[in-house]
Design a protein around this motif. Structure first.
Motif, PDB file in Angstrom:
ATOM      1  N   VAL A  34     -18.619  39.365   6.645  1.00 20.76           N
ATOM      2  CA  VAL A  34     -17.368  39.490   5.881  1.00 20.76           C
ATOM      3  C   VAL A  34     -16.553  38.198   5.990  1.00 20.76           C
ATOM      4  CG1 VAL A  34     -15.148  40.701   5.773  1.00 20.76           C
ATOM      5  CG2 VAL A  34     -17.255  42.004   6.044  1.00 20.76           C
ATOM      6  N   PHE A  35     -16.534  37.600   7.182  1.00 20.46           N
ATOM      7  CA  PHE A  35     -15.824  36.332   7.385  1.00 20.46           C
ATOM      8  C   PHE A  35     -16.377  35.239   6.480  1.00 20.46           C
ATOM      9  CE2 PHE A  35     -16.328  32.173   9.428  1.00 20.46           C
ATOM     10  CZ  PHE A  35     -15.005  31.735   9.401  1.00 20.46           C
ATOM     11  N   ILE A  36     -17.713  35.120   6.401  1.00 21.97           N
ATOM     12  CA  ILE A  36     -18.331  34.069   5.583  1.00 21.97           C
ATOM     13  C   ILE A  36     -17.962  34.240   4.112  1.00 21.97           C
ATOM     14  CG2 ILE A  36     -20.556  33.175   4.749  1.00 21.97           C
ATOM     15  CD1 ILE A  36     -21.671  33.905   7.580  1.00 21.97           C
ATOM     16  N   VAL A  37     -18.071  35.488   3.609  1.00 22.69           N
ATOM     17  CA  VAL A  37     -17.751  35.766   2.203  1.00 22.69           C
ATOM     18  C   VAL A  37     -16.269  35.525   1.933  1.00 22.69           C
ATOM     19  CG1 VAL A  37     -17.643  37.565   0.441  1.00 22.69           C
ATOM     20  CG2 VAL A  37     -19.651  37.389   1.910  1.00 22.69           C
ATOM     21  N   GLN A  38     -15.401  36.069   2.797  1.00 25.78           N
ATOM     22  CA  GLN A  38     -13.958  35.967   2.574  1.00 25.78           C
ATOM     23  C   GLN A  38     -13.465  34.523   2.697  1.00 25.78           C
ATOM     24  OE1 GLN A  38     -11.723  39.122   4.380  1.00 25.78           O
ATOM     25  NE2 GLN A  38      -9.882  37.889   4.503  1.00 25.78           N
ATOM     26  N   PHE A  39     -13.993  33.788   3.650  1.00 23.91           N
ATOM     27  CA  PHE A  39     -13.602  32.389   3.818  1.00 23.91           C
ATOM     28  C   PHE A  39     -13.997  31.575   2.589  1.00 23.91           C
ATOM     29  CE2 PHE A  39     -14.330  28.046   5.357  1.00 23.91           C
ATOM     30  CZ  PHE A  39     -13.120  27.790   5.972  1.00 23.91           C
ATOM     31  N   SER A  40     -15.204  31.827   2.058  1.00 21.27           N
ATOM     32  CA  SER A  40     -15.683  31.110   0.871  1.00 21.27           C
ATOM     33  C   SER A  40     -14.820  31.412  -0.350  1.00 21.27           C
ATOM     34  CB  SER A  40     -17.136  31.485   0.570  1.00 21.27           C
ATOM     35  OG  SER A  40     -17.952  31.252   1.689  1.00 21.27           O
ATOM     36  N   VAL A  41     -14.515  32.703  -0.556  1.00 19.30           N
ATOM     37  CA  VAL A  41     -13.698  33.105  -1.710  1.00 19.30           C
ATOM     38  C   VAL A  41     -12.276  32.550  -1.590  1.00 19.30           C
ATOM     39  CG1 VAL A  41     -12.653  35.099  -2.874  1.00 19.30           C
ATOM     40  CG2 VAL A  41     -15.055  35.171  -2.198  1.00 19.30           C
ATOM     41  N   SER A  42     -11.707  32.573  -0.389  1.00 24.03           N
ATOM     42  CA  SER A  42     -10.348  32.065  -0.171  1.00 24.03           C
ATOM     43  C   SER A  42     -10.276  30.566  -0.450  1.00 24.03           C
ATOM     44  CB  SER A  42      -9.895  32.340   1.261  1.00 24.03           C
ATOM     45  OG  SER A  42      -9.896  33.713   1.521  1.00 24.03           O
ATOM     46  N   CYS A  43     -11.266  29.827   0.030  1.00 24.57           N
ATOM     47  CA  CYS A  43     -11.299  28.375  -0.225  1.00 24.57           C
ATOM     48  C   CYS A  43     -11.450  28.098  -1.718  1.00 24.57           C
ATOM     49  CB  CYS A  43     -12.437  27.721   0.550  1.00 24.57           C
ATOM     50  SG  CYS A  43     -12.147  27.669   2.329  1.00 24.57           S
ATOM     51  N   ALA A  44     -12.264  28.913  -2.407  1.00 21.98           N
ATOM     52  CA  ALA A  44     -12.450  28.745  -3.853  1.00 21.98           C
ATOM     53  C   ALA A  44     -11.149  29.008  -4.605  1.00 21.98           C
ATOM     54  CB  ALA A  44     -13.543  29.690  -4.350  1.00 21.98           C
ATOM     55  N   CYS A  45     -10.400  30.036  -4.185  1.00 25.25           N
ATOM     56  CA  CYS A  45      -9.105  30.344  -4.820  1.00 25.25           C
ATOM     57  C   CYS A  45      -8.121  29.187  -4.666  1.00 25.25           C
ATOM     58  CB  CYS A  45      -8.497  31.608  -4.211  1.00 25.25           C
ATOM     59  SG  CYS A  45      -9.290  33.124  -4.723  1.00 25.25           S
ATOM     60  N   LEU A  46      -8.099  28.589  -3.486  1.00 21.03           N
ATOM     61  CA  LEU A  46      -7.171  27.488  -3.214  1.00 21.03           C
ATOM     62  C   LEU A  46      -7.597  26.191  -3.889  1.00 21.03           C
ATOM     63  CD1 LEU A  46      -6.510  28.202   0.573  1.00 21.03           C
ATOM     64  CD2 LEU A  46      -4.920  28.589  -1.312  1.00 21.03           C
ATOM     65  N   ALA A  47      -8.899  26.051  -4.185  1.00 21.75           N
ATOM     66  CA  ALA A  47      -9.417  24.794  -4.737  1.00 21.75           C
ATOM     67  C   ALA A  47      -9.476  24.768  -6.267  1.00 21.75           C
ATOM     68  CB  ALA A  47     -10.805  24.529  -4.172  1.00 21.75           C
ATOM     69  N   LEU A  48      -9.235  25.903  -6.926  1.00 21.64           N
ATOM     70  CA  LEU A  48      -9.339  25.947  -8.390  1.00 21.64           C
ATOM     71  C   LEU A  48      -8.285  25.070  -9.050  1.00 21.64           C
ATOM     72  CD1 LEU A  48      -9.971  29.741  -9.123  1.00 21.64           C
ATOM     73  CD2 LEU A  48     -11.570  27.872  -9.481  1.00 21.64           C
ATOM     74  N   ASN A  49      -8.702  24.248 -10.018  1.00 24.85           N
ATOM     75  CA  ASN A  49      -7.727  23.461 -10.788  1.00 24.85           C
ATOM     76  C   ASN A  49      -7.293  24.242 -12.029  1.00 24.85           C
ATOM     77  OD1 ASN A  49      -9.733  23.107 -12.803  1.00 24.85           O
ATOM     78  ND2 ASN A  49     -10.515  21.277 -11.770  1.00 24.85           N
ATOM     79  N   LYS A  50      -6.423  23.646 -12.843  1.00 27.10           N
ATOM     80  CA  LYS A  50      -5.843  24.350 -14.002  1.00 27.10           C
ATOM     81  C   LYS A  50      -6.902  24.764 -15.018  1.00 27.10           C
ATOM     82  CE  LYS A  50      -1.314  24.310 -13.313  1.00 27.10           C
ATOM     83  NZ  LYS A  50      -0.518  25.558 -13.329  1.00 27.10           N
ATOM     84  N   ASP A  51      -7.843  23.870 -15.309  1.00 29.83           N
ATOM     85  CA  ASP A  51      -8.884  24.192 -16.294  1.00 29.83           C
ATOM     86  C   ASP A  51      -9.776  25.335 -15.818  1.00 29.83           C
ATOM     87  OD1 ASP A  51      -7.988  22.198 -17.978  1.00 29.83           O
ATOM     88  OD2 ASP A  51      -9.329  20.675 -17.131  1.00 29.83           O
TER      89      ASP A  51
END
Length: 203
Positions: A85-102
């Motif tokens: 769960v940590f691996i999945v949640q950490f990956s998704v959280s980093c992806a949410c924070l890294a998304l640009n406007k496009d």
């Protein structure tokens, strides 16, 4: 007893799992509240929230029973599941924070096109119609249709999407670190002996 001993590890693990239990009940409660007040009519959205809540509740229950009874098998499976769960949640959280406007825009458009029931909730709550444009032949549940002064939902959603993604990413990142703490505590606790038990007992 000093912190770091058997009792301290046990109490910390129990407290962490009680926190997860409260969070899971909160998720289920928010989904029920959304249905009750008519904010959410999409059973898919509610189903996902309830499923995540039940999954988290079951994990917390396994961890709590394992911690109270010092049950080696339950603690092992709890540790493995929590690590995944940590691996999945950490990956998704980093992806949410890294998304640009496009990327945010593309994600919102894909989400809009694939969720019809959630689309109706958004139109009603934000008082807008359509994503980029609105066809008069389509149905819209927003109140602005009656006065024919509806704007598109794209600008309204994009205004809040960055803030929501940062909030979700931050909360997910915070809880992912509590999960790795839980893995470490469980690993430590499994290898400790209860000083009040028979010292020759096999762990």
């Amino acid at each position: 007893m000093v912190c770091g001993g058997f009792t301290c590890s046990k109490n910390c693990l129990c407290a962490l799992n009680l926190l997860y239990t409260l969070v899971s009940l909160l998720l289920i409660g928010i989904a029920a509240w959304g249905i009750g007040f008519g904010l959410i009519s999409s059973f898919r959205v509610v189903g996902v929230a309830v499923a995540v809540g039940i999954f988290l509740f079951l994990i917390a229950l396994v961890g709590l029973i394992g911690a109270v009874k010092h049950h080696q098998v339950l603690l092992f499976f709890y540790m493995i599941i929590l690590l995944l769960v940590f691996i999945v949640q950490f990956s998704v959280s980093c992806a949410c924070l890294a998304l640009n406007k496009d990327q945010q825009h593309q994600l919102l458009e894909v989400g809009w096109n694939n969720t019809k029931s959630a689309r109706e909730d958004i139109e009603r709550n934000l008082n807008c119609c359509g994503f980029r444009n609105f066809n008069s032949s389509e149905t819209c549940s927003a109140a602005c249709v009656k006065v024919n002064q509806c704007g598109t939902c794209e600008s309204i959603i994009e205004e809040y999407s960055g803030m929501v993604l940062r909030f979700v990413g931050g909360i997910g990142l915070f809880f992912s670190f509590t999960e790795i703490l839980g893995v470490w505590l469980t690993y430590r606790y499994r290898n400790q002996k209860d000083s009040r038990a028979n010292p020759s007992a096999f762990l």
